[in-house]
Design a protein around this motif. Structure first.
Motif, short mmCIF file in Angstrom:
data_model
loop_
_atom_site.label_atom_id
_atom_site.label_comp_id
_atom_site.label_asym_id
_atom_site.label_seq_id
_atom_site.Cartn_x
_atom_site.Cartn_y
_atom_site.Cartn_z
N ALA A 1 0.92 -1.19 -0.28
CA ALA A 1 0.30 0.08 -0.03
C ALA A 1 0.60 1.47 0.02
CB ALA A 1 -0.99 0.02 1.30
N VAL A 2 1.88 1.36 0.77
CA VAL A 2 2.87 2.44 0.58
C VAL A 2 3.52 2.61 -0.52
CG1 VAL A 2 4.95 3.33 1.68
CG2 VAL A 2 3.11 2.03 3.06
N VAL A 3 4.23 1.43 -1.16
CA VAL A 3 4.59 1.53 -2.43
C VAL A 3 3.53 2.30 -3.69
CG1 VAL A 3 5.49 0.33 -4.43
CG2 VAL A 3 6.25 -0.09 -2.29
N HIS A 4 2.42 1.79 -3.59
CA HIS A 4 1.32 1.96 -4.59
C HIS A 4 0.93 3.54 -4.16
CE1 HIS A 4 -1.74 2.31 -7.44
NE2 HIS A 4 -2.74 2.26 -6.61
N PHE A 5 0.96 3.98 -2.98
CA PHE A 5 0.46 5.25 -2.66
C PHE A 5 1.45 6.40 -3.00
CE2 PHE A 5 0.04 8.74 0.28
CZ PHE A 5 -1.27 9.10 0.30
N LEU A 6 2.89 6.11 -2.95
CA LEU A 6 3.88 7.00 -3.27
C LEU A 6 4.05 6.93 -4.81
CD1 LEU A 6 6.53 6.20 -0.54
CD2 LEU A 6 4.81 8.12 -0.74
N ARG A 7 3.79 6.05 -5.41
CA ARG A 7 3.62 6.11 -7.08
C ARG A 7 2.53 6.84 -7.43
NH1 ARG A 7 2.39 1.27 -8.90
NH2 ARG A 7 2.91 1.83 -10.95
N LYS A 8 1.46 6.63 -6.72
CA LYS A 8 0.23 7.44 -7.32
C LYS A 8 0.30 8.97 -7.01
CE LYS A 8 -4.71 6.31 -7.41
NZ LYS A 8 -4.82 5.86 -8.59
N VAL A 9 0.61 9.16 -5.67
CA VAL A 9 0.60 10.71 -5.51
C VAL A 9 2.00 10.91 -5.48
CG1 VAL A 9 -0.09 12.19 -3.38
CG2 VAL A 9 -1.11 9.75 -3.48
N VAL A 10 2.44 11.33 -6.43
CA VAL A 10 4.10 11.51 -6.93
C VAL A 10 4.65 12.74 -6.34
CG1 VAL A 10 3.83 10.26 -9.12
CG2 VAL A 10 3.46 12.77 -8.91
N TRP A 11 4.07 13.86 -5.76
CA TRP A 11 4.74 14.98 -5.17
C TRP A 11 4.97 14.61 -3.87
CZ3 TRP A 11 -0.34 14.69 -7.13
CH2 TRP A 11 -1.47 14.69 -6.16
N LEU A 12 4.75 13.74 -3.06
CA LEU A 12 4.95 13.27 -1.67
C LEU A 12 6.39 13.14 -1.74
CD1 LEU A 12 2.02 11.28 -0.20
CD2 LEU A 12 2.48 13.83 0.14
N VAL A 13 6.89 11.99 -2.42
CA VAL A 13 8.56 11.78 -2.52
C VAL A 13 8.85 11.86 -3.85
CG1 VAL A 13 10.00 10.16 -1.69
CG2 VAL A 13 8.02 10.20 -0.31
N PRO A 14 9.02 13.13 -4.37
CA PRO A 14 9.59 13.27 -5.53
C PRO A 14 10.60 12.21 -6.11
CG PRO A 14 9.44 15.41 -4.57
CD PRO A 14 9.31 14.23 -3.39
N GLY A 15 10.31 11.84 -7.34
CA GLY A 15 11.36 10.83 -7.75
C GLY A 15 11.16 9.42 -7.36
N PHE A 16 10.35 9.10 -6.32
CA PHE A 16 10.22 7.76 -5.64
C PHE A 16 10.40 6.77 -6.75
CE2 PHE A 16 7.60 4.09 -4.21
CZ PHE A 16 8.48 3.67 -3.41
N THR A 17 11.09 5.89 -6.33
CA THR A 17 11.25 4.53 -6.95
C THR A 17 11.74 3.29 -5.88
OG1 THR A 17 13.71 4.47 -7.45
CG2 THR A 17 12.22 5.49 -9.19
N VAL A 18 11.22 2.21 -6.02
CA VAL A 18 11.42 1.08 -5.14
C VAL A 18 13.01 1.08 -4.92
CG1 VAL A 18 11.34 -1.44 -4.75
CG2 VAL A 18 9.41 -0.22 -5.57
N GLU A 19 13.64 0.82 -6.02
CA GLU A 19 15.04 0.84 -6.11
C GLU A 19 15.92 2.05 -5.05
OE1 GLU A 19 13.37 -1.27 -9.13
OE2 GLU A 19 13.50 0.87 -8.87
N GLU A 20 15.43 3.11 -5.58
CA GLU A 20 16.00 4.14 -4.58
C GLU A 20 15.83 4.13 -3.21
OE1 GLU A 20 18.26 8.02 -4.29
OE2 GLU A 20 17.83 6.46 -6.05
N TYR A 21 14.52 3.83 -2.69
CA TYR A 21 14.33 4.11 -1.36
C TYR A 21 14.00 2.34 -0.64
CZ TYR A 21 13.63 8.87 -1.96
OH TYR A 21 13.81 10.08 -2.25
N GLU A 22 14.72 1.57 -1.28
CA GLU A 22 14.48 0.22 -0.77
C GLU A 22 15.09 0.05 0.59
OE1 GLU A 22 16.12 -4.53 -1.24
OE2 GLU A 22 16.54 -2.92 -2.96
#
Length: 265
Positions: A210-231
């Motif tokens: 749910a966290v991953v999908h939320f940050l992918r969907k609401v992109v301005w919260l953690v700009p440039g979010f990717t799973v690899e960057e924030y593993e």
């Protein structure tokens, strides 16, 4: 949720990364994340405002889901002019397909661009969670006496999650979108703020998908979010949720009801 507690971090992250992000339909989160809703019930209230309008515009409509719901509460022959804007191409396609049956013209328009409509075209302008309210443009397209009715994201919204990933944020960042500042900007553009209400609302994230999908969907919260960057942060949060239960955050919302000043002759 019981059967999901034994799924691996990798499985959950892969699932959250695979869910499509188009539109503003949050039904996928059922059972995985919750968010309390503002007491004013924006979508229903917007339907009430539409029932008294003849020409309406929905700004940054997303996939058109909220506008469609509101229009469903209005007599179909009431509104003569209906339009919506959206800047993200996948959402333009989605909104056009959904709203065409309602007689809505969906216009592809970047969020920062001037609104592509003539002066004083609408007696009602709506928006749910605009990235930024362009007050001078809103005032320009409203007829004198017309209304801007919108729900905005407020300051420091979901910052418990933001700061988990980005660390403590300065007060200048935390104060962006403050309703007092938006009120001043609206009034400077020639709008009279009739009502302005604000609420902070509890959110819970029950798994890392749910966290991953939320940050992918609401992109301005953690700009440039990717799973690899924030593993590393994702793994730490996964362990925390498994050990302590749902991750709690709070969204910030405010309701704007503003009227364009009638010119005096």
């Amino acid at each position: 949720m019981a059967e999901q507690t034994h799924r691996t971090f990798e499985d959950l992250v892969a699932e959250g990364a695979a869910v499509p992000t188009e539109g503003w339909d949050f039904s996928w989160f059922a059972g995985r994340a919750t968010e309390a809703r503002p007491s004013w019930g924006y979508a229903r209230a917007a339907g009430g405002r539409l029932s008294g309008a003849t020409a309406a515009l929905d700004i940054q409509t997303g996939g058109g889901e909220v506008f469609d719901f509101a229009l469903g509460r209005v007599a179909p022959d009431r509104l003569r002019t209906l339009a919506a804007t959206e800047g993200w191409p996948p959402n333009v396609t989605r909104a056009s397909a959904l709203l065409s049956a309602r007689g809505v013209v969906v216009v592809a328009s970047p969020e920062d661009a001037p609104l592509p409509f003539a002066d004083e075209t609408f007696d009602l302008v709506l928006s749910r969670h605009p990235v930024r309210a362009h007050w001078s443009e809103i005032a320009r397209v409203l007829r004198p006496g017309g209304t801007y009715f919108a729900q905005h994201v407020g300051p420091a919204s979901v910052f418990e999650l933001v700061e988990f990933f980005l660390g403590p944020q300065p007060e200048a960042v935390r104060g962006v979108r403050h309703p007092d500042g938006e009120r001043a900007a609206a009034e400077a553009a020639g709008l009279e703020v009739v009502d302005l209400r604000a609420e902070r609302l509890r959110m819970e994230f029950h798994d890392i998908a749910a966290v991953v999908h939320f940050l992918r969907k609401v992109v301005w919260l953690v700009p440039g979010f990717t799973v690899e960057e924030y593993e590393p942060q994702l793994r730490a949060l996964h362990r925390r949720i498994e050990t302590e239960g749902p991750f709690v955050a709070h969204s910030s919302r405010h309701l704007f009801d503003a009227r364009k000043t009638v010119r005096r002759t």
